[in-house]
Design a protein around this motif. Structure first.
Motif, PDB file in Angstrom:
ATOM      1  N   GLN A 112      -6.485  -3.755  -3.228  1.00  0.00           N
ATOM      2  CA  GLN A 112      -7.300  -3.430  -4.400  1.00  0.00           C
ATOM      3  C   GLN A 112      -8.592  -2.706  -4.025  1.00  0.00           C
ATOM      4  O   GLN A 112      -9.703  -3.133  -4.337  1.00  0.00           O
ATOM      5  N   ALA A 113      -8.423  -1.568  -3.362  1.00  0.00           N
ATOM      6  CA  ALA A 113      -9.556  -0.733  -2.972  1.00  0.00           C
ATOM      7  C   ALA A 113     -10.238  -0.165  -4.215  1.00  0.00           C
ATOM      8  O   ALA A 113      -9.577   0.225  -5.178  1.00  0.00           O
ATOM      9  N   LEU A 114     -11.567  -0.128  -4.171  1.00  0.00           N
ATOM     10  CA  LEU A 114     -12.351   0.389  -5.289  1.00  0.00           C
ATOM     11  C   LEU A 114     -13.497   1.226  -4.755  1.00  0.00           C
ATOM     12  O   LEU A 114     -14.344   0.684  -4.036  1.00  0.00           O
ATOM     13  N   PRO A 115     -13.574   2.512  -5.020  1.00  0.00           N
ATOM     14  CA  PRO A 115     -12.534   3.263  -5.703  1.00  0.00           C
ATOM     15  C   PRO A 115     -11.311   3.422  -4.813  1.00  0.00           C
ATOM     16  O   PRO A 115     -11.404   3.391  -3.582  1.00  0.00           O
ATOM     17  N   ALA A 116     -10.193   3.584  -5.447  1.00  0.00           N
ATOM     18  CA  ALA A 116      -8.923   3.656  -4.733  1.00  0.00           C
ATOM     19  C   ALA A 116      -8.885   4.792  -3.720  1.00  0.00           C
ATOM     20  O   ALA A 116      -8.271   4.662  -2.656  1.00  0.00           O
ATOM     21  N   THR A 117      -9.571   5.867  -4.019  1.00  0.00           N
ATOM     22  CA  THR A 117      -9.545   7.041  -3.149  1.00  0.00           C
ATOM     23  C   THR A 117     -10.138   6.786  -1.769  1.00  0.00           C
ATOM     24  O   THR A 117      -9.933   7.579  -0.859  1.00  0.00           O
ATOM     25  N   LYS A 118     -10.856   5.669  -1.599  1.00  0.00           N
ATOM     26  CA  LYS A 118     -11.384   5.339  -0.268  1.00  0.00           C
ATOM     27  C   LYS A 118     -10.262   5.221   0.752  1.00  0.00           C
ATOM     28  O   LYS A 118     -10.462   5.473   1.926  1.00  0.00           O
ATOM     29  N   MET A 119      -9.071   4.821   0.285  1.00  0.00           N
ATOM     30  CA  MET A 119      -7.961   4.636   1.221  1.00  0.00           C
ATOM     31  C   MET A 119      -7.464   5.943   1.815  1.00  0.00           C
ATOM     32  O   MET A 119      -6.747   5.932   2.820  1.00  0.00           O
ATOM     33  N   ALA A 120      -7.864   7.066   1.240  1.00  0.00           N
ATOM     34  CA  ALA A 120      -7.459   8.367   1.788  1.00  0.00           C
ATOM     35  C   ALA A 120      -7.963   8.535   3.217  1.00  0.00           C
ATOM     36  O   ALA A 120      -7.389   9.307   3.994  1.00  0.00           O
ATOM     37  N   SER A 121      -9.003   7.805   3.591  1.00  0.00           N
ATOM     38  CA  SER A 121      -9.510   7.899   4.965  1.00  0.00           C
ATOM     39  C   SER A 121      -8.497   7.376   5.978  1.00  0.00           C
ATOM     40  O   SER A 121      -8.573   7.695   7.156  1.00  0.00           O
ATOM     41  N   ALA A 122      -7.526   6.593   5.529  1.00  0.00           N
ATOM     42  CA  ALA A 122      -6.489   6.066   6.422  1.00  0.00           C
ATOM     43  C   ALA A 122      -5.220   6.909   6.382  1.00  0.00           C
ATOM     44  O   ALA A 122      -4.340   6.748   7.234  1.00  0.00           O
ATOM     45  N   GLY A 123      -5.098   7.797   5.409  1.00  0.00           N
ATOM     46  CA  GLY A 123      -3.913   8.653   5.321  1.00  0.00           C
ATOM     47  C   GLY A 123      -3.763   9.239   3.932  1.00  0.00           C
ATOM     48  O   GLY A 123      -4.119   8.603   2.933  1.00  0.00           O
ATOM     49  N   SER A 124      -3.216  10.433   3.880  1.00  0.00           N
ATOM     50  CA  SER A 124      -3.054  11.115   2.592  1.00  0.00           C
ATOM     51  C   SER A 124      -1.988  10.463   1.718  1.00  0.00           C
ATOM     52  O   SER A 124      -1.918  10.721   0.519  1.00  0.00           O
ATOM     53  N   ASP A 125      -1.172   9.589   2.304  1.00  0.00           N
ATOM     54  CA  ASP A 125      -0.108   8.916   1.559  1.00  0.00           C
ATOM     55  C   ASP A 125      -0.536   7.543   1.045  1.00  0.00           C
ATOM     56  O   ASP A 125       0.289   6.682   0.752  1.00  0.00           O
ATOM     57  N   TRP A 126      -1.831   7.324   0.902  1.00  0.00           N
ATOM     58  CA  TRP A 126      -2.370   6.022   0.529  1.00  0.00           C
ATOM     59  C   TRP A 126      -1.824   5.483  -0.778  1.00  0.00           C
ATOM     60  O   TRP A 126      -1.759   4.280  -0.966  1.00  0.00           O
ATOM     61  N   ARG A 127      -1.423   6.340  -1.698  1.00  0.00           N
ATOM     62  CA  ARG A 127      -0.908   5.869  -2.990  1.00  0.00           C
ATOM     63  C   ARG A 127       0.466   5.208  -2.870  1.00  0.00           C
ATOM     64  O   ARG A 127       0.798   4.345  -3.675  1.00  0.00           O
ATOM     65  N   THR A 128       1.242   5.616  -1.881  1.00  0.00           N
ATOM     66  CA  THR A 128       2.643   5.192  -1.812  1.00  0.00           C
ATOM     67  C   THR A 128       3.022   4.440  -0.547  1.00  0.00           C
ATOM     68  O   THR A 128       4.116   3.882  -0.485  1.00  0.00           O
ATOM     69  N   LYS A 135      -3.564  -0.582   6.958  1.00  0.00           N
ATOM     70  CA  LYS A 135      -4.515  -0.071   7.955  1.00  0.00           C
ATOM     71  C   LYS A 135      -5.910   0.019   7.360  1.00  0.00           C
ATOM     72  O   LYS A 135      -6.885  -0.418   7.969  1.00  0.00           O
ATOM     73  N   TRP A 136      -6.010   0.602   6.165  1.00  0.00           N
ATOM     74  CA  TRP A 136      -7.317   0.744   5.536  1.00  0.00           C
ATOM     75  C   TRP A 136      -7.912  -0.640   5.241  1.00  0.00           C
ATOM     76  O   TRP A 136      -9.090  -0.878   5.503  1.00  0.00           O
ATOM     77  N   GLY A 137      -7.113  -1.524   4.705  1.00  0.00           N
ATOM     78  CA  GLY A 137      -7.596  -2.869   4.383  1.00  0.00           C
ATOM     79  C   GLY A 137      -8.092  -3.616   5.601  1.00  0.00           C
ATOM     80  O   GLY A 137      -9.131  -4.293   5.556  1.00  0.00           O
ATOM     81  N   MET A 138      -7.365  -3.511   6.702  1.00  0.00           N
ATOM     82  CA  MET A 138      -7.797  -4.166   7.943  1.00  0.00           C
ATOM     83  C   MET A 138      -9.131  -3.587   8.412  1.00  0.00           C
ATOM     84  O   MET A 138     -10.034  -4.336   8.798  1.00  0.00           O
ATOM     85  N   ASP A 139      -9.247  -2.280   8.392  1.00  0.00           N
ATOM     86  CA  ASP A 139     -10.511  -1.650   8.796  1.00  0.00           C
ATOM     87  C   ASP A 139     -11.649  -2.093   7.885  1.00  0.00           C
ATOM     88  O   ASP A 139     -12.749  -2.396   8.356  1.00  0.00           O
ATOM     89  N   TYR A 140     -11.389  -2.134   6.585  1.00  0.00           N
ATOM     90  CA  TYR A 140     -12.416  -2.557   5.633  1.00  0.00           C
ATOM     91  C   TYR A 140     -12.857  -3.996   5.923  1.00  0.00           C
ATOM     92  O   TYR A 140     -14.048  -4.294   5.987  1.00  0.00           O
ATOM     93  N   MET A 141     -11.889  -4.886   6.094  1.00  0.00           N
ATOM     94  CA  MET A 141     -12.217  -6.295   6.338  1.00  0.00           C
ATOM     95  C   MET A 141     -12.982  -6.472   7.647  1.00  0.00           C
ATOM     96  O   MET A 141     -13.929  -7.263   7.720  1.00  0.00           O
ATOM     97  N   LYS A 142     -12.594  -5.724   8.667  1.00  0.00           N
ATOM     98  CA  LYS A 142     -13.299  -5.810   9.955  1.00  0.00           C
ATOM     99  C   LYS A 142     -14.705  -5.235   9.843  1.00  0.00           C
ATOM    100  O   LYS A 142     -15.656  -5.829  10.348  1.00  0.00           O
ATOM    101  N   ASP A 143     -14.834  -4.083   9.183  1.00  0.00           N
ATOM    102  CA  ASP A 143     -16.146  -3.444   9.047  1.00  0.00           C
ATOM    103  C   ASP A 143     -17.095  -4.262   8.178  1.00  0.00           C
ATOM    104  O   ASP A 143     -18.266  -4.423   8.505  1.00  0.00           O
ATOM    105  N   ARG A 144     -16.598  -4.771   7.080  1.00  0.00           N
ATOM    106  CA  ARG A 144     -17.454  -5.445   6.100  1.00  0.00           C
ATOM    107  C   ARG A 144     -17.719  -6.913   6.435  1.00  0.00           C
ATOM    108  O   ARG A 144     -18.826  -7.406   6.242  1.00  0.00           O
TER     109      ARG A 144
END
Length: 161
Positions: A112-128, A135-144
């Motif tokens: 549940q990334a907000l805004p969702a487009t933040k996940m594009a930093s992990a790959g252009s296929d973030w929607r699907t 990967k993005w969620g793990m990075d977010y949880m580790k960073d935050r």
């Protein structure tokens, strides 16, 4: 139960990731190999994988079901305890539906990334692609928060992370 600590600096985060050995391309390759039973050569770095190979791998991983998302997450995260914490958050946030969208906030995906487009930093296929979202969620949880378990501890106290 881990205690919530202050967010890590970028340098601390990079050092922690290096210590854990978190490599995105290698982890995705290993996860895909484990799920499909095929052998893939472990790349030395992103340079070792062609754009076509990366696109092919991403497309195959994007077809994953929620059960496959759990398998991918287990392989990408590696550590059983951290996976369990990550899984608890994902279960509450999206029910392992990588296309889940919060109609009021616009938050999207497994984490549940907000805004969702933040996940594009992990790959252009973030929607699907669940692997990209993981990967993005793990990075977010580790960073935050420092780790998925620290994020889960925060979630339990606040009902959000």
């Amino acid at each position: 139960m881990p205690v919530h600590t202050a967010p890590l600096s970028r340098r601390q985060t990079r050092a922690r990731k290096a210590a854990v050995g978190f490599t995105t391309v290698g982890a995705v390759t290993l996860a895909f190999s484990a799920l499909t039973g095929t052998a893939h050569a472990q790349p030395q770095a992103d340079k070792g994988r062609s754009a076509q190979q990366t696109a092919s791998l991403s497309a195959e991983l994007a077809a994953a079901s929620s059960g496959d998302s759990k398998k991918i997450a287990k392989k990408l995260i590696g550590n059983r305890t951290q996976y369990q914490c990550f899984a608890k958050i994902v279960e509450h946030e999206s029910g392992w539906d990588h296309t889940a969208r919060n109609s009021s906030s616009g938050a999207y995906g497994l984490v549940q990334a907000l805004p969702a487009t933040k996940m594009a930093s992990a790959g252009s296929d973030w929607r699907t692609n669940p692997a990209t979202q993981i990967k993005w969620g793990m990075d977010y949880m580790k960073d935050r928060y420092g780790s998925p378990c620290d994020a889960w501890s925060f979630w339990q106290k606040n009902n959000w992370y």
